[in-house]
Design a protein around this motif. Structure first.
Motif, PDB file in Angstrom:
ATOM      1  N   MET A 177      39.608  51.717  32.483  1.00  0.00           N
ATOM      2  CA  MET A 177      39.301  50.682  32.062  1.00  0.00           C
ATOM      3  C   MET A 177      39.271  49.204  32.767  1.00  0.00           C
ATOM      4  N   ILE A 178      38.347  48.333  32.815  1.00  0.00           N
ATOM      5  CA  ILE A 178      38.645  47.201  33.688  1.00  0.00           C
ATOM      6  C   ILE A 178      39.020  46.087  32.698  1.00  0.00           C
TER       7      ILE A 178
ATOM      8  N   SER B 200      40.106  45.006  28.521  1.00  0.00           N
ATOM      9  CA  SER B 200      40.172  45.531  27.020  1.00  0.00           C
ATOM     10  C   SER B 200      40.603  44.457  26.068  1.00  0.00           C
TER      11      SER B 200
ATOM     12  N   ALA C 229      36.838  48.154  24.592  1.00  0.00           N
ATOM     13  CA  ALA C 229      37.432  48.403  26.226  1.00  0.00           C
ATOM     14  C   ALA C 229      36.008  48.575  27.016  1.00  0.00           C
TER      15      ALA C 229
ATOM     16  N   GLU D  90      35.379  50.408  33.974  1.00  0.00           N
ATOM     17  CA  GLU D  90      34.797  49.671  35.202  1.00  0.00           C
ATOM     18  C   GLU D  90      33.611  50.156  35.922  1.00  0.00           C
TER      19      GLU D  90
ATOM     20  N   ARG E 283      42.951  41.921  28.234  1.00  0.00           N
ATOM     21  CA  ARG E 283      43.584  42.483  29.128  1.00  0.00           C
ATOM     22  C   ARG E 283      42.706  42.992  30.160  1.00  0.00           C
ATOM     23  N   TRP E 284      42.879  42.224  31.359  1.00  0.00           N
ATOM     24  CA  TRP E 284      42.159  42.816  32.566  1.00  0.00           C
ATOM     25  C   TRP E 284      43.265  44.012  33.313  1.00  0.00           C
ATOM     26  N   ASN E 285      42.745  44.975  33.917  1.00  0.00           N
ATOM     27  CA  ASN E 285      43.528  46.116  34.438  1.00  0.00           C
ATOM     28  C   ASN E 285      43.840  45.310  35.696  1.00  0.00           C
ATOM     29  N   GLY E 286      44.870  44.905  36.011  1.00  0.00           N
ATOM     30  CA  GLY E 286      45.457  44.376  37.212  1.00  0.00           C
ATOM     31  C   GLY E 286      44.849  42.861  37.061  1.00  0.00           C
TER      32      GLY E 286
ATOM     33  N   GLU F 135      42.166  51.448  25.972  1.00  0.00           N
ATOM     34  CA  GLU F 135      42.256  52.547  26.660  1.00  0.00           C
ATOM     35  C   GLU F 135      42.452  52.288  28.132  1.00  0.00           C
TER      36      GLU F 135
END
Ligand code: ADP
Ligand code: MG
Length: 264
Positions: A1-2, A4, A25, A28, A61-64, A264
């Motif tokens: 997930m990129i 959420s 979510a 990517e 939230r961004w993944n990274g 996720e």
């Protein structure tokens, strides 16, 4: 997930509760439609994702690190006094890219949206569809990882809209970017994306998370009609806890509920 969103809410100072309990979510590289009636909070959700607005509650939230974002609005928002090329180049200049490189990237972006011959044209010389192409080129020139689109084709006539739908899918496949596409059109969401997040009326949250079958996009196929039926059903049924489903005939089917896929 990129990306959420979890339990996101936003109320405006005048008391309008635009969003409440919004969660989903995004994988990517996926192309997801966010569909809902006018006023349900779609634009607010995109602006929150873009960081143009802050939520009152919940998390985004961004993944990274936050990736490079592109934003395309319903209005092409071009500078009328500047050529197509200059319009596309501007955000690159604002990033202090050297002029030659900004020029080359802007030219390439115009070519990718089918406007090679129109770099020197002014917005008033372009049709609505062509202006939207310039607007998309401007977003793509920055090489975004995530493209946020807010009813970009709603004001276009049907042939222009159909052509842009197909070109957008081509650009998405070429770039592997993540697209979050806001629309109030059931047909457009069914055509463009394999996942449709249906929002409730205001205050918006996810009413249904619909997975559509892969396969060729064909507006005349029974499957396309079936997909639209399932999406429209979800959009028009009374508000209830978030549901997840897939369009039928072994095609459209149940996926984990929108609530469960959160975070996720
Ligand atoms: P949509 O894009 O789905 O049509 P919006 O996100 O634009 O919906 O708006 C959701 C609700 O919030 C609407 O009732 C709208 O009138 C209201 N709204 C949007 N922006 C503002 C604002 N800046 N101030 C007050 N109310 C707003
Ligand atoms: Mg809107």
């Amino acid at each position: 997930m990129i990306l959420s969103l979890s339990d996101v809410s936003r109320r405006f100072p005048n008391g309008t509760q635009a969003l409440s309990g919004l969660g989903f979510a995004i994988a990517e590289g996926s192309f997801v439609s966010l569909l809902g009636p006018s006023g349900c909070g779609k634009s607010t959700a995109l602006r929150l994702i873009a960081g143009l607005l802050e939520p009152d509650g919940g998390t985004i939230r961004w993944n990274g690190a936050k990736p490079e974002l592109g934003f395309v609005f319903q209005e092409p928002t071009l500078m009328p006094w500047a050529t197509a090329l200059a319009n596309v180049r501007l955000p690159l200049e604002l990033k202090n890219l050297p002029r030659a490189e900004a020029d080359a990237r802007a030219q390439a972006a115009l070519a990718r949206v089918g406007l090679d011959g129109f770099a020197q044209a002014y917005p008033r010389e372009l049709s609505g569809g062509m202006k939207m192409r310039v607007s998309i080129a401007r977003a793509l020139a920055a090489q975004p990882k995530v493209l946020l689109m807010d009813e970009p084709f709603a004001a276009l006539d049907e042939p222009a809209r159909a052509a842009l739908n197909d070109d957008l899918l081509r650009l998405w496949r070429e770039d592997g970017m993540t697209v979050i596409f806001v629309t109030h059109s059931v047909a457009e969401s069914a055509y463009l994306s394999r996942r449709v997040l249906v929002m409730t009326p205001r205050p918006g949250r996810i009413a249904a998370d619909i997975a559509l079958p892969e396969g060729p996009r064909d507006r005349l196929s029974p499957q396309f009609l079936e997909s639209q039926r399932v999406i429209a059903d979800a959009m028009h049924r009374p508000a209830s806890p978030a549901r997840a489903e897939r369009a039928g005939g072994g095609g459209v089917s149940e996926r984990a509920s929108a609530k469960e896929t959160e975070g996720e």
